[in-house]
Design a protein around this motif. Structure first.
Motif, PDB file in Angstrom:
ATOM      1  N   UNK A  19      37.752  44.890  31.738  1.00  0.00           N
ATOM      2  CA  UNK A  19      37.932  43.426  31.721  1.00  0.00           C
ATOM      3  C   UNK A  19      38.785  42.986  32.903  1.00  0.00           C
ATOM      4  N   UNK A  20      39.766  43.813  33.252  1.00  0.00           N
ATOM      5  CA  UNK A  20      40.683  43.512  34.352  1.00  0.00           C
ATOM      6  C   UNK A  20      40.790  44.748  35.234  1.00  0.00           C
ATOM      7  N   UNK A  21      40.810  44.519  36.539  1.00  0.00           N
ATOM      8  CA  UNK A  21      40.897  45.625  37.487  1.00  0.00           C
ATOM      9  C   UNK A  21      42.128  45.464  38.362  1.00  0.00           C
ATOM     10  N   UNK A  22      42.716  46.600  38.705  1.00  0.00           N
ATOM     11  CA  UNK A  22      43.906  46.624  39.561  1.00  0.00           C
ATOM     12  C   UNK A  22      43.700  47.630  40.683  1.00  0.00           C
ATOM     13  N   UNK A  23      44.318  47.347  41.818  1.00  0.00           N
ATOM     14  CA  UNK A  23      44.312  48.264  42.955  1.00  0.00           C
ATOM     15  C   UNK A  23      45.742  48.766  43.103  1.00  0.00           C
ATOM     16  N   UNK A  24      45.917  50.068  43.034  1.00  0.00           N
ATOM     17  CA  UNK A  24      47.252  50.648  43.186  1.00  0.00           C
ATOM     18  C   UNK A  24      47.518  50.795  44.682  1.00  0.00           C
ATOM     19  N   UNK A  28      52.428  49.783  43.575  1.00  0.00           N
ATOM     20  CA  UNK A  28      52.386  48.516  42.841  1.00  0.00           C
ATOM     21  C   UNK A  28      50.956  48.287  42.395  1.00  0.00           C
ATOM     22  N   UNK A  29      50.791  47.502  41.343  1.00  0.00           N
ATOM     23  CA  UNK A  29      49.449  47.166  40.878  1.00  0.00           C
ATOM     24  C   UNK A  29      49.101  45.766  41.378  1.00  0.00           C
ATOM     25  N   UNK A  30      47.986  45.692  42.097  1.00  0.00           N
ATOM     26  CA  UNK A  30      47.493  44.406  42.591  1.00  0.00           C
ATOM     27  C   UNK A  30      46.246  44.060  41.784  1.00  0.00           C
ATOM     28  N   UNK A  31      46.323  42.986  41.035  1.00  0.00           N
ATOM     29  CA  UNK A  31      45.202  42.584  40.179  1.00  0.00           C
ATOM     30  C   UNK A  31      44.124  41.909  41.018  1.00  0.00           C
ATOM     31  N   UNK A  32      42.860  42.269  40.742  1.00  0.00           N
ATOM     32  CA  UNK A  32      41.734  41.572  41.356  1.00  0.00           C
ATOM     33  C   UNK A  32      41.570  40.246  40.626  1.00  0.00           C
ATOM     34  N   UNK A  33      41.358  39.176  41.369  1.00  0.00           N
ATOM     35  CA  UNK A  33      41.209  37.852  40.761  1.00  0.00           C
ATOM     36  C   UNK A  33      39.995  37.801  39.838  1.00  0.00           C
ATOM     37  N   UNK A  36      34.008  39.748  40.644  1.00  0.00           N
ATOM     38  CA  UNK A  36      33.305  39.431  41.889  1.00  0.00           C
ATOM     39  C   UNK A  36      34.101  39.923  43.100  1.00  0.00           C
ATOM     40  N   UNK A  37      35.414  39.847  43.022  1.00  0.00           N
ATOM     41  CA  UNK A  37      36.247  40.332  44.124  1.00  0.00           C
ATOM     42  C   UNK A  37      36.188  41.853  44.235  1.00  0.00           C
ATOM     43  N   UNK A  38      36.088  42.543  43.102  1.00  0.00           N
ATOM     44  CA  UNK A  38      35.929  44.000  43.130  1.00  0.00           C
ATOM     45  C   UNK A  38      34.646  44.341  43.892  1.00  0.00           C
ATOM     46  N   UNK A  39      33.579  43.596  43.620  1.00  0.00           N
ATOM     47  CA  UNK A  39      32.301  43.816  44.297  1.00  0.00           C
ATOM     48  C   UNK A  39      32.363  43.392  45.760  1.00  0.00           C
ATOM     49  N   UNK A  40      32.996  42.271  46.047  1.00  0.00           N
ATOM     50  CA  UNK A  40      33.092  41.776  47.428  1.00  0.00           C
ATOM     51  C   UNK A  40      33.754  42.814  48.338  1.00  0.00           C
ATOM     52  N   UNK A  41      34.800  43.456  47.827  1.00  0.00           N
ATOM     53  CA  UNK A  41      35.512  44.453  48.630  1.00  0.00           C
ATOM     54  C   UNK A  41      34.885  45.840  48.487  1.00  0.00           C
TER      55      UNK A  41
END
Length: 152
Positions: A19-24, A28-33, A36-41
């Motif tokens: 449901x929610x994705x983060x980039x470590x 630190x954990x950076x939340x994807x907005x 669609x942003x996970x796919x864009x990047x």
């Protein structure tokens, strides 16, 4: 004392079944907005790891990752501006030699940048093969002759 976490930097994780994705990044954990942003990047499902909520909560919050309205990309992604490919490193675009891209086998295509996105970050030192870097720094003037002929 906090326990060392088994989640490496530059990893996409979820703790709530996607449901929610983060980039470590920088521990630190950076939340994807959004998804669609996970796919864009260009993060693929096989690159996303499920961790426990306790593991996720052990990380401090970082800035949100989004493509728009504010361009806030994750580090260590390839981007393309005009004919050149750049690697985002510490919020700086570093032009990267195609030979380096091949050697490190990046698993995503460079993400096309718009002019406003490219100017959002400063440009850093290019990433080139070591042999090419040493040639660029090589000072030929040290080895030029004075014009005199040597006698034998």
């Amino acid at each position: 004392m906090k326990e060392k976490l088994a989640v490496p930097n530059y990893t996409v994780v979820t703790a709530d079944n996607g449901k929610t994705f983060f980039y470590i990044e920088d521990q630190k954990k950076r939340r994807f907005a959004s998804k669609r942003d996970v796919q864009y990047f260009q993060f693929h499902p096989k690159e996303i790891y499920t961790i426990s909520n306790d593991q996720l909560q052990a990380f401090e919050d970082g800035s949100i990752i989004q493509a728009s309205p504010v361009f806030s990309p994750p580090n260590r992604r390839l981007f393309k501006w005009k004919q050149d490919v750049y690697l985002l490193v510490h919020h700086t675009f570093c032009r990267i030699d195609p030979e380096i891209v091949k050697r490190f086998a990046f698993y995503h295509q460079p993400i096309k940048l718009y002019p406003s996105q490219f100017t959002f970050f400063q440009e850093g030192k290019p990433i080139v093969p070591l042999y090419r870097e040493s040639l660029q720094e090589f000072d030929m003037s040290l080895y030029q002759t004075s014009g005199r002929k040597h006698s034998s």
